[in-house]
Design an enzyme around this catalytic site. Structure first.
Site, PDB file in Angstrom:
ATOM      1  N   TYR A  23       0.688 -18.604  54.241  1.00  0.00           N
ATOM      2  CA  TYR A  23      -0.725 -18.333  54.531  1.00  0.00           C
ATOM      3  C   TYR A  23      -1.284 -17.317  53.531  1.00  0.00           C
ATOM      4  O   TYR A  23      -2.364 -17.504  52.974  1.00  0.00           O
ATOM      5  CB  TYR A  23      -0.859 -17.834  55.972  1.00  0.00           C
ATOM      6  CG  TYR A  23      -2.248 -17.374  56.338  1.00  0.00           C
ATOM      7  CD1 TYR A  23      -3.292 -18.289  56.480  1.00  0.00           C
ATOM      8  CD2 TYR A  23      -2.530 -16.025  56.541  1.00  0.00           C
ATOM      9  CE1 TYR A  23      -4.571 -17.872  56.807  1.00  0.00           C
ATOM     10  CE2 TYR A  23      -3.800 -15.606  56.881  1.00  0.00           C
ATOM     11  CZ  TYR A  23      -4.819 -16.529  57.010  1.00  0.00           C
ATOM     12  OH  TYR A  23      -6.081 -16.098  57.323  1.00  0.00           O
TER      13      TYR A  23
ATOM     14  N   GLU B  86      -9.919 -16.286  64.719  1.00  0.00           N
ATOM     15  CA  GLU B  86      -9.877 -14.821  64.758  1.00  0.00           C
ATOM     16  C   GLU B  86     -10.135 -14.321  66.178  1.00  0.00           C
ATOM     17  O   GLU B  86      -9.503 -13.369  66.631  1.00  0.00           O
ATOM     18  CB  GLU B  86     -10.881 -14.214  63.779  1.00  0.00           C
ATOM     19  CG  GLU B  86     -10.543 -14.398  62.314  1.00  0.00           C
ATOM     20  CD  GLU B  86      -9.296 -13.677  61.840  1.00  0.00           C
ATOM     21  OE1 GLU B  86      -8.780 -12.778  62.553  1.00  0.00           O
ATOM     22  OE2 GLU B  86      -8.813 -14.009  60.741  1.00  0.00           O
TER      23      GLU B  86
ATOM     24  N   TRP C 251      -1.002 -12.904  64.428  1.00  0.00           N
ATOM     25  CA  TRP C 251      -1.592 -13.972  63.627  1.00  0.00           C
ATOM     26  C   TRP C 251      -0.603 -15.122  63.465  1.00  0.00           C
ATOM     27  O   TRP C 251      -0.991 -16.291  63.412  1.00  0.00           O
ATOM     28  CB  TRP C 251      -2.067 -13.433  62.271  1.00  0.00           C
ATOM     29  CG  TRP C 251      -2.804 -14.470  61.491  1.00  0.00           C
ATOM     30  CD1 TRP C 251      -2.440 -15.022  60.315  1.00  0.00           C
ATOM     31  CD2 TRP C 251      -4.043 -15.108  61.861  1.00  0.00           C
ATOM     32  NE1 TRP C 251      -3.366 -15.962  59.923  1.00  0.00           N
ATOM     33  CE2 TRP C 251      -4.365 -16.033  60.855  1.00  0.00           C
ATOM     34  CE3 TRP C 251      -4.905 -14.986  62.943  1.00  0.00           C
ATOM     35  CZ2 TRP C 251      -5.500 -16.830  60.889  1.00  0.00           C
ATOM     36  CZ3 TRP C 251      -6.045 -15.785  62.983  1.00  0.00           C
ATOM     37  CH2 TRP C 251      -6.328 -16.691  61.960  1.00  0.00           C
TER      38      TRP C 251
END
Length: 191
Positions: free
Chosen positions: A26, A48, A56
């Protein structure tokens, strides 16, 4: 102080992406790169919000399920979700099953559709780009909010968005490349 970390491949990266795997992929491929289009912006905004209070990595592992559950983040489709869709989403083990976050995703899709009569979601988000972007050399210098993220949060709330606090919006600004979030010395800085 923690600056870039050199991985086993000899490449310096932000410390959270030092080892091989999902987070490093990522970091190297997506984080901090400009996205374009309403669906891409809505996806990042939605993810988010779902990430709030979670890692995350958890969101990245569930990303394809989120894309399926939220129709590829097509704002018109998600804006039309009703109680049956909410029940379906709450039963979907592939995503984060949080009623407030699901409701926020639907509300934010509706607000995104409404923005089309003005500048649109992408243009609105980009309008908060800082005149002088940060250039942190260490993790201790990395901010979690900024004047831009505070202003973005207030404006999005004014326009009907929810789950868009200043910290979440700062993370969004990093993720979609509104400014370069990589540490000075990271191989991705400035690319």
């Amino acid at each position: 102080m923690t600056g870039p970390v050199v991985g086993e491949d000899g490449v310096p990266r932000c410390p959270w992406a030092g080892g091989p795997g999902l987070m490093r992929d990522y970091h190297d491929v997506e984080w901090g790169r400009r996205v374009s289009g309403e669906a891409a912006c809505l996806e990042r905004l939605t993810l988010e919000a779902f990430q709030s209070g979670l890692s995350w990595a958890t969101i990245l592992r569930k990303r394809e399920a989120f894309r399926a559950a939220f129709a590829g983040f097509d704002a018109d489709t998600v804006a039309a979700y009703d109680d049956a869709d909410r029940a379906r989403l709450m039963a979907d083990a592939g995503i984060v099953r949080n009623r407030l976050k699901i409701d926020a995703a639907i509300a934010n899709a509706r607000a995104t559709v409404a923005l089309r009569e003005q500048e649109g979601l992408e243009a609105l988000l980009l309008s908060f780009a800082p005149d002088e972007p940060p250039a942190p050399a260490t993790t201790e210098e990395v901010a979690t909010t900024s004047p831009g993220s505070v202003a973005m949060s207030k404006e999005l709330k004014r326009r009907g968005f929810v789950f868009v606090g200043p910290t979440t919006m700062h993370a969004l600004m990093e993720a979609i490349g509104i400014f370069d979030p990589h540490l000075v010395g990271c191989h991705r800085r400035g690319t």
